[in-house]
Enzyme design. Structure first.
Site, mmCIF file in Angstrom:
data_model
loop_
_atom_site.group_PDB
_atom_site.id
_atom_site.type_symbol
_atom_site.label_atom_id
_atom_site.label_comp_id
_atom_site.label_asym_id
_atom_site.label_seq_id
_atom_site.Cartn_x
_atom_site.Cartn_y
_atom_site.Cartn_z
ATOM 1 C CB ILE A 71 16.852 84.957 56.630
ATOM 2 C CG1 ILE A 71 16.764 83.715 57.012
ATOM 3 C CG2 ILE A 71 16.893 85.474 55.393
ATOM 4 C CD1 ILE A 71 14.873 82.983 56.594
ATOM 5 C CB SER A 72 19.819 88.407 54.495
ATOM 6 O OG SER A 72 20.056 89.800 53.985
ATOM 7 C CB SER A 73 18.560 92.590 57.479
ATOM 8 O OG SER A 73 18.825 93.709 58.727
ATOM 9 C CG HIS A 110 21.263 87.220 49.261
ATOM 10 N ND1 HIS A 110 22.453 87.336 50.399
ATOM 11 C CD2 HIS A 110 20.086 87.006 50.128
ATOM 12 C CE1 HIS A 110 21.707 87.901 51.741
ATOM 13 N NE2 HIS A 110 20.553 88.844 51.562
#
Length: 423
Positions: free
Chosen positions: A149-151, A290
Site C-alpha cells: 500500500i502506497s510506499s 489515496h
C-alpha cells in the site's frame, strides 16, 4: 577401574556429540498463529526488520505473501491493518511483513541501489527474508507474491522488477511504476512522479524494468494495479503509467481484453487475458483518494494470486503454452493458421485463446474455434471436439480476416489468461 571406564566412554561421548542431529528447520521456526519478529535472517544492508505470520494450518510447501507497509507505517501496522493473517488461517500460506527502520518509515524505491537486482538497500533485505522463509518452511518458490500500500505499492513494483525470477505476481495499491521515483541526489521523494507528471512510452517504462536485471529472459510476474481517481498523494496518472509498463513487460496489448464493474464505482480492465489471473489487471476506483485500501480487497488479491482455495493452488505459469501463427495474405484479405501447444504438465480442459488483431483487420470467418468480437481484442473459444489439450499435444485452428494494408499476425497470445510463448 573408574578411570579405565571413563577413558572408554569419552570417545563414545565425543562421537555422539559430533553426530548429534542439528536442529531441524521446523525447530527453528516461529510460533504459529502469532506475529513474530525474526532476526539474523541474512544480508540486510538497510537494517529492515522482519515480521512473520505462520498459521496453525500452514500447508506443506506453502505459498508466501510479502505484505509491504505504507510510509510512516510498520510491519505490525500492516499486520493489524489488513486481513492477510486471517486469510492465511483459511488458506494455509505464510505472510511476511518487512518493516522500515529509517526515520521516514518509507521504503527505498528511488536510489540506484534499490532499482537493480542485488544492488543493495531494501530489496536485498526483503529477498533475504524470503530466502529465510523458503529454507525454514520449504516454501514453494513458484508461489511467492508481493502486495503493498502506497510506499509498499511502490516497493511491490520495485520487487517485481528487480526479482522477476522470485515473484509469481504482485498487487499494488496506490503506487507508481518501477523507476518513476528514481533520484540520484539521495532524496527519497520525487515530486514530478508523485504529481503524475512523469510520462513515458510503454517501451520506455518496460525498458526500465528490463534494465533492473539485464539479460533475464524468463517469465515475468503478473501485476494487479489499484488506484483512486482522486488520489492527491500519488496522482491518478500513475495508474495509467503502470498499465503501460506492465503490459509492455508482459508483451500484451494495451487494449483491454475484458472490462467490467465488480462493484459500483469500480472499473476493472484486464490485459492479455480475460480470466481472474490475466497478465495485468487494473482496478480504478471513482472518486476515491489515496487511502483506498478497505476490508475485502485482500480477498480479491488472493483471487488474482490464485491462493483463494485451501492447500497449494496450481499457478498458471507463463510458458505453459506455446502458440505459432502464420499468415497467407492477398490484397485485402488473409488467412491465419494458429497452432496451440500445451507445454504444461496437466491437461487443459476447455480453453479460450486471447489475442489482439492488428489495426485494420477484422475476422470474417474461421475454423476450429468460435471467434468474438471480429476486431480488436479477440477471444477464440474451443468447439466441442477440441476442448481438451493433453500435455505436449497441440490443436490447430484458423481464421479468415479482411485487412486495410497490415496483414501481420497477432503479436501475443494468452491461453485461459496465461501468456503463451511464441513460435
Amino acid at each position: 577401574m573408574l578411570l579405565a571406564l571413563l577413558a572408554a566412554l569419552l570417545p563414545l561421548l565425543a562421537a555422539t556429540a559430533l553426530t548429534a542431529p542439528a536442529a531441524s528447520a521446523r525447530e527453528r521456526a516461529v510460533p504459529a498463529a502469532a506475529l513474530t519478529e525474526v532476526t539474523d535472517f541474512g544480508a540486510n544492508p538497510s537494517n529492515l526488520r522482519m515480521y512473520l505470520y505462520v498459521p496453525e494450518s500452514v500447508t506443506p510447501n506453502p505459498a508466501v505473501v510479502v505484505a509491504v507497509h505504507w510510509c510512516t507505517g510498520s510491519g505490525p501496522d500492516m499486520y493489524n491493518g489488513t486481513e492477510y493473517d486471517t486469510l492465511a488461517d483459511q488458506y494455509g500460506f505464510i505472510v511476511l511483513y518487512p518493516s522500515v527502520t529509517r526515520s521516514s518509515k518509507c521504503f527505498d524505491v528511488s536510489s540506484p541501489q534499490a532499482l537493480r537486482r542485488g544492488g543493495g538497500s531494501d530489496p536485498v533485505g526483503i529477498k533475504s527474508m524470503i530466502d529465510w522463509v523458503t529454507r525454514t518452511y520449504d516454501a514453494d518458490t513458484g508461489r511467492i507474491f508481493a502486495t503493498g500500500i502506497s510506499s509498499g505499492a511502490m516497493m511491490t513494483n520495485v520487487l517485481l522488477g528487480d526479482y522477476p525470477d522470485v515473484f509469481a505476481a504482485g498487487a499494488a495499491f496506490s503506487g507508481v511504476p518501477f523507476g518513476c521515483f528514481a533520484t540520484t541526489d539521495g532524496s527519497e521523494w520525487n515530486s514530478a512522479c508523485s504529481g503524475g507528471t512523469v510520462t513515458r512510452t510503454p517501451a520506455q517504462w518496460g525498458d526500465l524494468v528490463r534494465g533492473a536485471y539485464p539479460g533475464y529472459t524468463g517469465p515475468r510476474p503478473r501485476m494487479q494495479i489499484w488506484h483512486g481517481t482522486q488520489d492527491d498523494v500519488l496522482r491518478y496518472p500513475n495508474f495509467g503509467e503502470q498499465i503501460k509498463q506492465w503490459t509492455n513487460v508482459q508483451g500484451v496489448s494495451q487494449t483491454p481484453a475484458a472490462t467490467d464493474t465488480p462493484q459500483p464505482g469500480w472499473n476493472r480492465t484486464r490485459y492479455g487475458g480475460t480470466g481472474d489471473r490475466a497478465p495485468v489487471e487494473a482496478i480504478s476506483l471513482q472518486g476515491v483518494g489515496h487511502n483506498l485500501y478497505a476490508q475485502g480487497m485482500a480477498s480479491r488479491v488472493l483471487t488474482f494470486f490464485g491462493l483463494d482455495r485451501s492447500g497449494p493452488a496450481p499457478q498458471p505459469q507463463p510458458g505453459a503454452c506455446r502458440v505459432k501463427a502464420t499468415v497467407n495474405a492477398w490484397n485485402t484479405g488473409l488467412t491465419a493458421s494458429v497452432t496451440i501447444t500445451n507445454t504444461g504438465t496437466t491437461t487443459v480442459n476447455g480453453w479460450k485463446l486471447g489475442f489482439t488483431l492488428p489495426a485494420g483487420q477484422a475476422v470474417t470467418g474461421g475454423w476450429g474455434a468460435t471467434y468474438a468480437p471480429a476486431t480488436g481484442a479477440v477471444t477464440a473459444a474451443n468447439v466441442s471436439y477440441n476442448g481438451s489439450i493433453a500435455p505436449g499435444a497441440s490443436v490447430s485452428i484458423g481464421y479468415q480476416a479482411s485487412h486495410g494494408g497490415n496483414s501481420a499476425a497477432p503479436a501475443a497470445f494468452t491461453l485461459n489468461g496465461t501468456a503463451c510463448a511464441a513460435g
